[in-house]
Design an enzyme around this catalytic site. Structure first.
Site, mmCIF file in Angstrom:
data_model
loop_
_atom_site.group_PDB
_atom_site.id
_atom_site.type_symbol
_atom_site.label_atom_id
_atom_site.label_comp_id
_atom_site.label_asym_id
_atom_site.label_seq_id
_atom_site.Cartn_x
_atom_site.Cartn_y
_atom_site.Cartn_z
ATOM 1 N N TYR A 24 -7.715 -12.665 0.321
ATOM 2 C CA TYR A 24 -8.425 -11.507 -0.486
ATOM 3 C C TYR A 24 -9.842 -11.985 -0.205
ATOM 4 C CZ TYR A 24 -3.927 -11.516 -3.618
ATOM 5 O OH TYR A 24 -2.803 -11.453 -3.314
ATOM 6 N N ASN A 46 -3.432 -2.354 -9.334
ATOM 7 C CA ASN A 46 -2.696 -0.864 -8.086
ATOM 8 C C ASN A 46 -1.078 -0.582 -8.598
ATOM 9 O OD1 ASN A 46 -5.241 -0.337 -7.949
ATOM 10 N ND2 ASN A 46 -4.656 -0.533 -5.741
ATOM 11 N N CYS A 54 0.692 -4.399 0.449
ATOM 12 C CA CYS A 54 -0.058 -5.706 -0.379
ATOM 13 C C CYS A 54 0.383 -7.128 0.186
ATOM 14 C CB CYS A 54 -0.441 -4.843 -2.324
ATOM 15 S SG CYS A 54 0.720 -4.451 -2.483
ATOM 16 N N HIS A 55 1.392 -7.328 -0.107
ATOM 17 C CA HIS A 55 1.852 -7.740 0.405
ATOM 18 C C HIS A 55 1.980 -8.813 2.081
ATOM 19 C CE1 HIS A 55 4.176 -5.403 3.120
ATOM 20 N NE2 HIS A 55 4.607 -5.713 3.796
ATOM 21 N N GLU A 83 8.206 -8.274 8.642
ATOM 22 C CA GLU A 83 7.023 -7.501 10.028
ATOM 23 C C GLU A 83 6.740 -8.700 10.752
ATOM 24 O OE1 GLU A 83 3.758 -6.708 7.525
ATOM 25 O OE2 GLU A 83 5.222 -4.809 6.422
#
Length: 105
Positions: A24, A46, A54-55, A83
């Site tokens: 962040y 959001n 966002c993860h 991922e």
DNA sequence: AGCGTGACGAACT
DNA sequence: TAGTTCGCCACGC
């Protein structure tokens, strides 16, 4: 819809390549603001949609942080591992190594 | 304009 | 090391 600031945050997140994560604080710096709270608040409000990974956004403590999606942080962890981002005991493995800083690309 | 809240951060105890 | 406090910015009431 959302504000320009919000949109800006998503754009930054969208730049995070797969298998990488950012913080962040990095986003805040990228946006030119010092209020990491604003970033977190923006992302949280959001539509955490699949369009915005966002993860891939995690706190500076190297953990997962929070997630308003279904399953919460657990879902986030699963997505990250999907991922290639390994998570051990709720912490990002090699966090510094997979950390993605903007401007680098 | 002021207060409260929030998917955080850094510093302090 | 863990828990607490303050600070930061943006948004809603």
């Amino acid at each position: 819809m959302a504000t320009e600031f919000q949109r800006r945050v998503w754009e930054a997140i969208a730049r995070i390549p797969e298998g990488r994560v950012t913080t962040y604080g990095a986003i805040a710096a990228y946006l030119g603001t010092r209020g990491v709270r604003a970033v977190g608040t923006a992302v949280g409000k959001n539509p955490y949609a699949p369009e915005v990974p966002c993860h891939r956004v995690v706190p500076s403590n190297g953990k997962l942080g929070n997630y308003s999606g279904e399953g919460g942080a657990a879902r986030k962890e699963a997505l990250l591992e999907s991922e290639g981002v390994l998570v051990k005991d709720g912490k990002i493995v090699d966090f510094e190594r997979i950390f993605y800083g903007f401007e680098k690309e």
